[in-house]
Write a protein that holds these residues in place. Sequence first.
Motif, PDB file in Angstrom:
ATOM      1  N   ALA A   1     -16.064  19.241   4.390  1.00 17.94           N
ATOM      2  CA  ALA A   1     -15.744  20.511   3.730  1.00 17.94           C
ATOM      3  C   ALA A   1     -15.437  21.588   4.761  1.00 17.94           C
ATOM      4  CB  ALA A   1     -16.905  20.948   2.835  1.00 17.94           C
ATOM      5  N   PHE A   2     -14.365  22.334   4.513  1.00 18.84           N
ATOM      6  CA  PHE A   2     -13.965  23.444   5.374  1.00 18.84           C
ATOM      7  C   PHE A   2     -14.170  24.756   4.631  1.00 18.84           C
ATOM      8  CE2 PHE A   2     -11.114  19.899   6.553  1.00 18.84           C
ATOM      9  CZ  PHE A   2     -11.540  19.711   7.853  1.00 18.84           C
ATOM     10  N   SER A   3     -14.719  25.745   5.319  1.00 16.53           N
ATOM     11  CA  SER A   3     -14.891  27.082   4.745  1.00 16.53           C
ATOM     12  C   SER A   3     -13.562  27.815   4.785  1.00 16.53           C
ATOM     13  CB  SER A   3     -15.907  27.887   5.561  1.00 16.53           C
ATOM     14  OG  SER A   3     -17.151  27.254   5.592  1.00 16.53           O
ATOM     15  N   VAL A   4     -13.254  28.520   3.692  1.00 19.24           N
ATOM     16  CA  VAL A   4     -12.059  29.368   3.640  1.00 19.24           C
ATOM     17  C   VAL A   4     -12.446  30.705   3.026  1.00 19.24           C
ATOM     18  CG1 VAL A   4     -10.463  27.416   3.483  1.00 19.24           C
ATOM     19  CG2 VAL A   4     -11.275  28.492   1.382  1.00 19.24           C
ATOM     20  N   GLU A   5     -11.690  31.733   3.369  1.00 12.69           N
ATOM     21  CA  GLU A   5     -11.969  33.054   2.805  1.00 12.69           C
ATOM     22  C   GLU A   5     -11.311  33.241   1.450  1.00 12.69           C
ATOM     23  OE1 GLU A   5     -10.932  36.009   5.703  1.00 12.69           O
ATOM     24  OE2 GLU A   5     -12.581  35.436   7.020  1.00 12.69           O
TER      25      GLU A   5
ATOM     26  N   ASP B   1      -1.413  17.699  -2.694  1.00 10.42           N
ATOM     27  CA  ASP B   1      -2.010  17.951  -4.000  1.00 10.42           C
ATOM     28  C   ASP B   1      -3.478  18.315  -3.847  1.00 10.42           C
ATOM     29  OD1 ASP B   1       0.335  17.360  -5.443  1.00 10.42           O
ATOM     30  OD2 ASP B   1      -0.125  15.213  -5.369  1.00 10.42           O
ATOM     31  N   THR B   2      -3.929  19.211  -4.692  1.00  7.03           N
ATOM     32  CA  THR B   2      -5.350  19.562  -4.746  1.00  7.03           C
ATOM     33  C   THR B   2      -5.836  19.361  -6.174  1.00  7.03           C
ATOM     34  OG1 THR B   2      -4.972  21.888  -5.281  1.00  7.03           O
ATOM     35  CG2 THR B   2      -5.079  21.310  -2.943  1.00  7.03           C
ATOM     36  N   GLU B   3      -7.130  19.158  -6.297  1.00  3.46           N
ATOM     37  CA  GLU B   3      -7.725  19.147  -7.627  1.00  3.46           C
ATOM     38  C   GLU B   3      -7.785  20.584  -8.134  1.00  3.46           C
ATOM     39  OE1 GLU B   3     -11.564  17.281  -7.426  1.00  3.46           O
ATOM     40  OE2 GLU B   3     -10.721  15.352  -6.774  1.00  3.46           O
ATOM     41  N   ASN B   4      -8.129  20.747  -9.397  1.00  4.83           N
ATOM     42  CA  ASN B   4      -8.317  22.089  -9.937  1.00  4.83           C
ATOM     43  C   ASN B   4      -9.497  22.758  -9.230  1.00  4.83           C
ATOM     44  OD1 ASN B   4      -6.241  21.835 -11.818  1.00  4.83           O
ATOM     45  ND2 ASN B   4      -7.609  20.909 -13.317  1.00  4.83           N
ATOM     46  N   ILE B   5      -9.409  24.051  -9.067  1.00  2.00           N
ATOM     47  CA  ILE B   5     -10.508  24.813  -8.463  1.00  2.00           C
ATOM     48  C   ILE B   5     -11.686  24.787  -9.428  1.00  2.00           C
ATOM     49  CG2 ILE B   5     -11.261  27.103  -7.720  1.00  2.00           C
ATOM     50  CD1 ILE B   5      -8.330  27.604  -6.833  1.00  2.00           C
ATOM     51  N   ARG B   6     -12.859  24.502  -8.876  1.00  2.00           N
ATOM     52  CA  ARG B   6     -14.086  24.453  -9.676  1.00  2.00           C
ATOM     53  C   ARG B   6     -15.094  25.463  -9.145  1.00  2.00           C
ATOM     54  NH1 ARG B   6     -15.770  18.323  -9.199  1.00  2.00           N
ATOM     55  NH2 ARG B   6     -14.253  18.138  -7.542  1.00  2.00           N
TER      56      ARG B   6
ATOM     57  N   ARG C   1     -16.498  28.973  -5.320  1.00  2.00           N
ATOM     58  CA  ARG C   1     -15.345  28.171  -5.747  1.00  2.00           C
ATOM     59  C   ARG C   1     -14.982  27.144  -4.680  1.00  2.00           C
ATOM     60  NH1 ARG C   1     -10.737  31.934  -7.634  1.00  2.00           N
ATOM     61  NH2 ARG C   1     -11.000  32.756  -5.546  1.00  2.00           N
ATOM     62  N   PHE C   2     -14.522  25.962  -5.144  1.00  2.00           N
ATOM     63  CA  PHE C   2     -14.161  24.880  -4.235  1.00  2.00           C
ATOM     64  C   PHE C   2     -13.161  23.952  -4.905  1.00  2.00           C
ATOM     65  CE2 PHE C   2     -17.452  23.134  -6.855  1.00  2.00           C
ATOM     66  CZ  PHE C   2     -17.173  21.778  -6.976  1.00  2.00           C
ATOM     67  N   THR C   3     -12.521  23.139  -4.087  1.00  2.00           N
ATOM     68  CA  THR C   3     -11.646  22.088  -4.591  1.00  2.00           C
ATOM     69  C   THR C   3     -11.490  21.022  -3.517  1.00  2.00           C
ATOM     70  OG1 THR C   3      -9.564  21.586  -5.722  1.00  2.00           O
ATOM     71  CG2 THR C   3      -9.443  23.113  -3.864  1.00  2.00           C
ATOM     72  N   PHE C   4     -10.912  19.907  -3.924  1.00  2.00           N
ATOM     73  CA  PHE C   4     -10.729  18.773  -3.022  1.00  2.00           C
ATOM     74  C   PHE C   4      -9.255  18.447  -2.842  1.00  2.00           C
ATOM     75  CE2 PHE C   4     -15.063  18.171  -4.426  1.00  2.00           C
ATOM     76  CZ  PHE C   4     -15.699  17.723  -3.283  1.00  2.00           C
ATOM     77  N   PHE C   5      -8.945  17.855  -1.695  1.00  2.21           N
ATOM     78  CA  PHE C   5      -7.623  17.300  -1.403  1.00  2.21           C
ATOM     79  C   PHE C   5      -7.831  16.133  -0.459  1.00  2.21           C
ATOM     80  CE2 PHE C   5      -8.505  20.448   1.781  1.00  2.21           C
ATOM     81  CZ  PHE C   5      -7.870  20.061   2.943  1.00  2.21           C
ATOM     82  N   LYS C   6      -6.752  15.466  -0.037  1.00  2.00           N
ATOM     83  CA  LYS C   6      -6.875  14.270   0.808  1.00  2.00           C
ATOM     84  C   LYS C   6      -6.083  14.447   2.094  1.00  2.00           C
ATOM     85  CE  LYS C   6      -8.683  11.785  -2.585  1.00  2.00           C
ATOM     86  NZ  LYS C   6      -9.100  10.499  -2.867  1.00  2.00           N
ATOM     87  N   ASP C   7      -6.577  13.813   3.152  1.00  2.00           N
ATOM     88  CA  ASP C   7      -5.796  13.762   4.389  1.00  2.00           C
ATOM     89  C   ASP C   7      -4.815  12.590   4.274  1.00  2.00           C
ATOM     90  OD1 ASP C   7      -7.057  11.358   5.241  1.00  2.00           O
ATOM     91  OD2 ASP C   7      -7.605  12.188   7.182  1.00  2.00           O
ATOM     92  N   PRO C   8      -3.973  12.343   5.280  1.00  3.38           N
ATOM     93  CA  PRO C   8      -2.988  11.265   5.169  1.00  3.38           C
ATOM     94  C   PRO C   8      -3.582   9.867   4.946  1.00  3.38           C
ATOM     95  CG  PRO C   8      -2.343  12.767   6.899  1.00  3.38           C
ATOM     96  CD  PRO C   8      -3.731  13.172   6.464  1.00  3.38           C
ATOM     97  N   ASP C   9      -4.850   9.658   5.267  1.00  4.93           N
ATOM     98  CA  ASP C   9      -5.491   8.364   5.029  1.00  4.93           C
ATOM     99  C   ASP C   9      -6.420   8.391   3.820  1.00  4.93           C
ATOM    100  OD1 ASP C   9      -4.558   6.559   7.140  1.00  4.93           O
ATOM    101  OD2 ASP C   9      -5.420   8.063   8.473  1.00  4.93           O
ATOM    102  N   ASN C  10      -6.222   9.366   2.948  1.00  2.92           N
ATOM    103  CA  ASN C  10      -7.013   9.522   1.730  1.00  2.92           C
ATOM    104  C   ASN C  10      -8.474   9.872   1.982  1.00  2.92           C
ATOM    105  OD1 ASN C  10      -5.009   9.241  -0.265  1.00  2.92           O
ATOM    106  ND2 ASN C  10      -4.971   7.041   0.126  1.00  2.92           N
ATOM    107  N   LEU C  11      -8.791  10.403   3.162  1.00  2.00           N
ATOM    108  CA  LEU C  11     -10.134  10.904   3.408  1.00  2.00           C
ATOM    109  C   LEU C  11     -10.334  12.135   2.530  1.00  2.00           C
ATOM    110  CD1 LEU C  11     -12.782  10.911   5.125  1.00  2.00           C
ATOM    111  CD2 LEU C  11     -11.593  12.463   6.675  1.00  2.00           C
TER     112      LEU C  11
ATOM    113  N   TYR D   1     -13.997  25.236   0.592  1.00  2.00           N
ATOM    114  CA  TYR D   1     -15.103  25.928  -0.049  1.00  2.00           C
ATOM    115  C   TYR D   1     -15.010  27.390   0.303  1.00  2.00           C
ATOM    116  CZ  TYR D   1     -19.874  26.253  -1.898  1.00  2.00           C
ATOM    117  OH  TYR D   1     -20.975  26.533  -2.661  1.00  2.00           O
ATOM    118  N   GLU D   2     -14.858  28.222  -0.697  1.00  2.00           N
ATOM    119  CA  GLU D   2     -14.688  29.652  -0.469  1.00  2.00           C
ATOM    120  C   GLU D   2     -16.018  30.318  -0.125  1.00  2.00           C
ATOM    121  OE1 GLU D   2     -11.648  32.468  -2.600  1.00  2.00           O
ATOM    122  OE2 GLU D   2     -13.483  32.392  -3.796  1.00  2.00           O
TER     123      GLU D   2
END
Length: 128
Positions: free
Chosen positions: A79-83, A98-103, A111-121, A126-127
């Motif tokens: 998880a990466f922190s974002v403002e 692509d990202t999932e819906n913000i939850r 608030r947070f959401t998920f996405f994938k790196d090029p290897d589906n990691l 996370y705000e």
Amino acid sequence: MKTIGIHHIAIICSDYERSKKFYVDVLGFKIIKETFRAERDSYKLDLLINDNTQIELFSFPNTPLRVSNPEACGLRHLAFSVENIEETVTDLKLNDIDTENIRIDEITGKRFTFFKDPDNLPLEIYEV
């Protein structure tokens, strides 16, 4: 034992150039050092996330795929922190990610959401 933080996270990728572009150009991490290890046919890319945390991006030939997603025993996600989560989601989508819906985290209210790196990691933003 007293720890004072996380020094680095190590990630193994299947396509070094594709992952390097993702972590440097899309996520904006800065290159500290790039090393090719001929005896292993492997790259090691040290990336700076912030003043205290780094990613070590490795490439190895013929790496196995992740067993399951994300419920395998071991590291679940990074998880990466974002403002600003909307701004970050927009930036990711502009890079065809692509990202999932913000939850909303029901425990913290953040608030947070998920996405994938090029290897589906699985990766999370996370705000704070």
